[in-house]
Design an enzyme around this catalytic site. Structure first.
Site, PDB file in Angstrom:
ATOM      1  N   SER A  40      10.072  -1.318 -23.741  1.00  0.00           N
ATOM      2  CA  SER A  40       9.110  -0.341 -24.026  1.00  0.00           C
ATOM      3  C   SER A  40       9.193   0.016 -25.459  1.00  0.00           C
ATOM      4  CB  SER A  40       9.511   0.991 -23.296  1.00  0.00           C
ATOM      5  OG  SER A  40       8.893   2.240 -23.805  1.00  0.00           O
ATOM      6  N   TYR A  85      15.589   7.923 -20.897  1.00  0.00           N
ATOM      7  CA  TYR A  85      14.646   6.830 -20.505  1.00  0.00           C
ATOM      8  C   TYR A  85      14.685   5.587 -21.412  1.00  0.00           C
ATOM      9  CZ  TYR A  85      10.539   3.970 -19.842  1.00  0.00           C
ATOM     10  OH  TYR A  85       9.597   3.079 -19.908  1.00  0.00           O
ATOM     11  N   LYS A 109      16.289   1.790 -21.061  1.00  0.00           N
ATOM     12  CA  LYS A 109      15.453   0.610 -21.496  1.00  0.00           C
ATOM     13  C   LYS A 109      16.227  -0.258 -22.623  1.00  0.00           C
ATOM     14  CE  LYS A 109      11.869   0.632 -19.066  1.00  0.00           C
ATOM     15  NZ  LYS A 109      11.763  -0.401 -18.212  1.00  0.00           N
TER      16      LYS A 109
HETATM   17  P1  NAD Z   1       4.983   2.729 -11.827  1.00  0.00           P
HETATM   18  O1  NAD Z   1       6.081   3.675 -11.759  1.00  0.00           O
HETATM   19  O2  NAD Z   1       3.608   2.599 -11.854  1.00  0.00           O
HETATM   20  O3  NAD Z   1       5.951   1.117 -11.358  1.00  0.00           O
HETATM   21  C1  NAD Z   1       7.263   1.261 -10.973  1.00  0.00           C
HETATM   22  C2  NAD Z   1       7.284   0.798  -9.602  1.00  0.00           C
HETATM   23  O4  NAD Z   1       8.553   0.451  -9.662  1.00  0.00           O
HETATM   24  C3  NAD Z   1       6.831   1.695  -8.767  1.00  0.00           C
HETATM   25  O5  NAD Z   1       6.111   1.357  -7.785  1.00  0.00           O
HETATM   26  C4  NAD Z   1       8.145   2.304  -8.019  1.00  0.00           C
HETATM   27  O6  NAD Z   1       7.955   2.433  -6.693  1.00  0.00           O
HETATM   28  C5  NAD Z   1       8.845   0.996  -8.262  1.00  0.00           C
HETATM   29  N1  NAD Z   1      10.519   1.135  -8.367  1.00  0.00           N
HETATM   30  C6  NAD Z   1      10.887   1.905  -8.987  1.00  0.00           C
HETATM   31  N2  NAD Z   1      12.183   1.951  -8.969  1.00  0.00           N
HETATM   32  C7  NAD Z   1      12.552   0.866  -7.948  1.00  0.00           C
HETATM   33  C8  NAD Z   1      13.798   0.314  -7.427  1.00  0.00           C
HETATM   34  N3  NAD Z   1      14.937   0.841  -7.449  1.00  0.00           N
HETATM   35  N4  NAD Z   1      13.741  -0.494  -6.603  1.00  0.00           N
HETATM   36  C9  NAD Z   1      12.450  -0.936  -6.152  1.00  0.00           C
HETATM   37  N5  NAD Z   1      10.975  -0.460  -6.677  1.00  0.00           N
HETATM   38  C10 NAD Z   1      11.244   0.386  -7.449  1.00  0.00           C
HETATM   39  O7  NAD Z   1       5.443   2.519 -13.693  1.00  0.00           O
HETATM   40  P2  NAD Z   1       4.617   1.364 -14.633  1.00  0.00           P
HETATM   41  O8  NAD Z   1       3.753   2.212 -15.575  1.00  0.00           O
HETATM   42  O9  NAD Z   1       3.824   0.171 -13.559  1.00  0.00           O
HETATM   43  O10 NAD Z   1       5.832   0.695 -15.365  1.00  0.00           O
HETATM   44  C11 NAD Z   1       6.182  -0.597 -15.042  1.00  0.00           C
HETATM   45  C12 NAD Z   1       7.341  -0.756 -15.883  1.00  0.00           C
HETATM   46  O11 NAD Z   1       7.007  -0.893 -17.405  1.00  0.00           O
HETATM   47  C13 NAD Z   1       8.585   0.055 -15.778  1.00  0.00           C
HETATM   48  O12 NAD Z   1       9.758  -0.622 -16.067  1.00  0.00           O
HETATM   49  C14 NAD Z   1       8.501   1.095 -17.056  1.00  0.00           C
HETATM   50  O13 NAD Z   1       9.689   1.741 -17.563  1.00  0.00           O
HETATM   51  C15 NAD Z   1       7.594   0.150 -17.857  1.00  0.00           C
HETATM   52  N6  NAD Z   1       6.810   0.579 -19.029  1.00  0.00           N
HETATM   53  C16 NAD Z   1       5.771   1.224 -18.535  1.00  0.00           C
HETATM   54  C17 NAD Z   1       5.043   2.141 -19.547  1.00  0.00           C
HETATM   55  C18 NAD Z   1       3.980   2.764 -19.531  1.00  0.00           C
HETATM   56  O14 NAD Z   1       3.439   3.726 -20.184  1.00  0.00           O
HETATM   57  N7  NAD Z   1       3.056   2.775 -18.319  1.00  0.00           N
HETATM   58  C19 NAD Z   1       5.287   1.755 -21.168  1.00  0.00           C
HETATM   59  C20 NAD Z   1       6.283   0.825 -21.387  1.00  0.00           C
HETATM   60  C21 NAD Z   1       6.997   0.443 -20.394  1.00  0.00           C
HETATM   61  C1  WQD Z   2       0.138   9.922 -25.999  1.00  0.00           C
HETATM   62  C2  WQD Z   2      -0.504  11.217 -27.001  1.00  0.00           C
HETATM   63  C3  WQD Z   2       0.785  13.222 -26.860  1.00  0.00           C
HETATM   64  C4  WQD Z   2      -0.878  14.152 -22.713  1.00  0.00           C
HETATM   65  C5  WQD Z   2       5.031   7.813 -23.274  1.00  0.00           C
HETATM   66  C6  WQD Z   2       6.510   7.538 -22.926  1.00  0.00           C
HETATM   67  C7  WQD Z   2       6.797   6.009 -23.349  1.00  0.00           C
HETATM   68  C8  WQD Z   2       5.960   5.221 -22.395  1.00  0.00           C
HETATM   69  C9  WQD Z   2       4.352   5.481 -22.661  1.00  0.00           C
HETATM   70  C10 WQD Z   2       7.174   4.345 -20.662  1.00  0.00           C
HETATM   71  C11 WQD Z   2       0.970  11.872 -27.521  1.00  0.00           C
HETATM   72  C12 WQD Z   2      -0.545  13.393 -26.479  1.00  0.00           C
HETATM   73  C13 WQD Z   2      -0.274  13.537 -23.797  1.00  0.00           C
HETATM   74  C14 WQD Z   2      -1.342  15.166 -22.703  1.00  0.00           C
HETATM   75  C15 WQD Z   2      -1.563  15.106 -25.187  1.00  0.00           C
HETATM   76  N1  WQD Z   2       6.112   5.113 -21.316  1.00  0.00           N
HETATM   77  N2  WQD Z   2      -0.794  14.114 -25.160  1.00  0.00           N
HETATM   78  N3  WQD Z   2      -1.835  15.877 -23.966  1.00  0.00           N
HETATM   79  O1  WQD Z   2       4.414   9.912 -25.469  1.00  0.00           O
HETATM   80  O2  WQD Z   2       3.229   8.051 -26.364  1.00  0.00           O
HETATM   81  O3  WQD Z   2       4.476   7.529 -24.263  1.00  0.00           O
HETATM   82  O4  WQD Z   2       4.128   6.851 -22.253  1.00  0.00           O
HETATM   83  O5  WQD Z   2       7.629   3.395 -21.211  1.00  0.00           O
HETATM   84  O6  WQD Z   2       8.011   5.875 -23.061  1.00  0.00           O
HETATM   85  O7  WQD Z   2       7.116   8.273 -23.856  1.00  0.00           O
HETATM   86  O8  WQD Z   2       2.436   8.570 -24.119  1.00  0.00           O
HETATM   87  O9  WQD Z   2       0.455   9.334 -23.124  1.00  0.00           O
HETATM   88  O10 WQD Z   2       2.463  10.758 -22.984  1.00  0.00           O
HETATM   89  O11 WQD Z   2       1.145  10.795 -25.089  1.00  0.00           O
HETATM   90  O12 WQD Z   2      -2.226  15.439 -26.275  1.00  0.00           O
HETATM   91  O13 WQD Z   2      -1.350  15.964 -21.908  1.00  0.00           O
HETATM   92  O14 WQD Z   2      -1.088  11.970 -26.217  1.00  0.00           O
HETATM   93  O15 WQD Z   2       1.301  14.176 -27.514  1.00  0.00           O
HETATM   94  O16 WQD Z   2       0.659  12.117 -28.818  1.00  0.00           O
HETATM   95  P1  WQD Z   2       3.863   8.533 -25.253  1.00  0.00           P
HETATM   96  P2  WQD Z   2       1.837   9.715 -23.821  1.00  0.00           P
END
Ligand code: NAD
Ligand code: WQD
Length: 332
Positions: A124, A148, A152
């Protein structure tokens, strides 16, 4: 080629599983359903016409992993399974370190036992922890500002050390920026647990009438319109980046997956209203603790080395997000 997708019924994992199946890969999903629903596996099958093998369980369960690696000749693993809420990680660090870090160690031990040495890891942009009005490259300083993000970076370190101990491993670390959108079918998408923390799922709940307005958290940032700027990327583009990583990344590879363009909160709201015709009432609110003003990717390394580039437009990200949400919340 058979790929194990951990967290494969989750938001990004389900879209990646669908893209893998449509690209001719065989897919095995393991997911403990801590943040997704089992029905997603059926919806992946409806989209692709192919059935992934599906195990409901935890990557911490090494006996389950042994069963999966015994029953399937796995060629590569894409590791999505993790907990991802920044606020929850701050209030429950032990859960996050156990689930995310110990879970990755458990998975890597199983891979080692079965000599599976190809892994693509969900990292991330949160590992950078910096705000900048210039694109962020993979060589930017790593300084996560929350638990978090620490998990990562720890998992990146584990995987990097694993590669250094045995260069036969192919370890690809993909640093995602802000994924939004959904598959064009409207069958799979982002299903936030409880009150959405992220911007787009909150907007779609406002649009669906589940919430009265969007709180714009921070309007006094040093950005063009005072609101936070992020690099939003369509989840299908992100999914396709994983396939390019499987095919083109060798040894240790670290790549930013973003569009290279930042959009502010107000720009996202406007784009959503234009794409959907739905008005989003907004209220100005204080900054969230720890929030950064601006960050967006320099994706040039992924563009050149992986041969991958984000292609979908902000309009598509908004329209596709809304199509899924309308269906999911029963507003279609
Ligand atoms: P998500 O929560 O929708 O998907 C994660 C999945 O993993 C879920 O279905 C959950 O049930 C499963 N899970 C969690 N812990 C587990 C475990 N111990 N064993 C088996 N299954 C498990 O999240 P997502 O948005 O799809 O994110 C997927 C990956 O991408 C994550 O590693 C997250 O950290 C990373 N990521 C997400 C974002 C984002 O903004 N969504 C951004 C950057 C990185
Ligand atoms: C985006 C922008 C808020 C909600 C997060 C995690 C990051 C990654 C992606 C896992 C910001 C603004 C948000 C709301 C708002 N996840 N906002 N009103 O914070 O960039 O990243 O998700 O890896 O680790 O930190 O994404 O969508 O929460 O916010 O104004 O109700 O929207 O302030 O500027 P962020 P976000």
């Amino acid at each position: 080629m058979k790929v194990l997708v951990t967290g494969g019924t989750g938001y990004i994992g389900s879209h990646t599983a669908a893209e893998l199946l449509m690209s001719g890969y065989e897919v095995v999903i393991v997911d403990n359903l801590s943040n997704s629903e089992a029905s997603v596996a059926e919806r992946i099958a409806r989209i692709t016409g192919k059935n992934p093998a599906f195990y409901i369980g935890d990557v911490l369960d090494e006996a389950l992993l042994d069963r999966i690696f015994s029953e399937h000749k796995i060629d590569a693993v894409i590791h999505f399974a993790a907990l991802k809420s920044v606020p929850a990680s701050m209030s429950n660090p032990l859960l996050y370190y156990h689930n995310n870090v110990s879970g990755t160690l458990s998975l890597c031990r199983a891979m080692h036992r079965y000599e599976v040495k190809n892994i693509v890891f969900s990292s991330s942009a949160t590992v950078y922890g910096i705000s900048d009005d210039k694109p962020i490259g993979e060589d930017a300083p790593l300084s996560p500002k929350n638990v978090y993000g620490n998990t990562k970076l720890m998992m990146e370190t584990v995987l990097t050390d694993l590669y250094r101990s045995d260069p036969e491993w192919n370890v690809t670390l993909l640093r995602y920026f802000n994924p939004i959108g959904a598959h064009e079918s409207g069958l799979i998408g982002e299903v936030p647990a409880g009150v959405p923390g992220n911007l787009m799922p909150y907007i779609t709940q406002v649009a669906a009438g589940l919430r009265p307005h969007l709180n714009i958290t921070g309007t006094d940032y040093d950005t063009p319109d005072g609101t936070g700027v992020r690099d939003y990327i369509h989840v299908v583009d992100l999914a396709r980046g994983h396939i390019k990583a499987l095919e083109n990344s060798r040894g240790l590879g670290i790549y930013n997956l973003g569009t290279g363009r930042g959009y502010s909160v107000r720009e996202i709201v406007r784009a959503f209203e234009e794409a959907t015709g739905v008005k989003i009432p907004c209220v100005e609110a204080p900054r969230r603790p720890g929030d950064l003003a601006c960050y967006f990717a320099d994706p040039s390394k992924a563009n050149t080395v992986l041969g991958w580039r984000a292609e979908k437009t902000l309009h598509e990200m908004c329209a596709d997000s809304w199509r899924f949400a309308k269906s999911y919340y029963g507003k279609a």
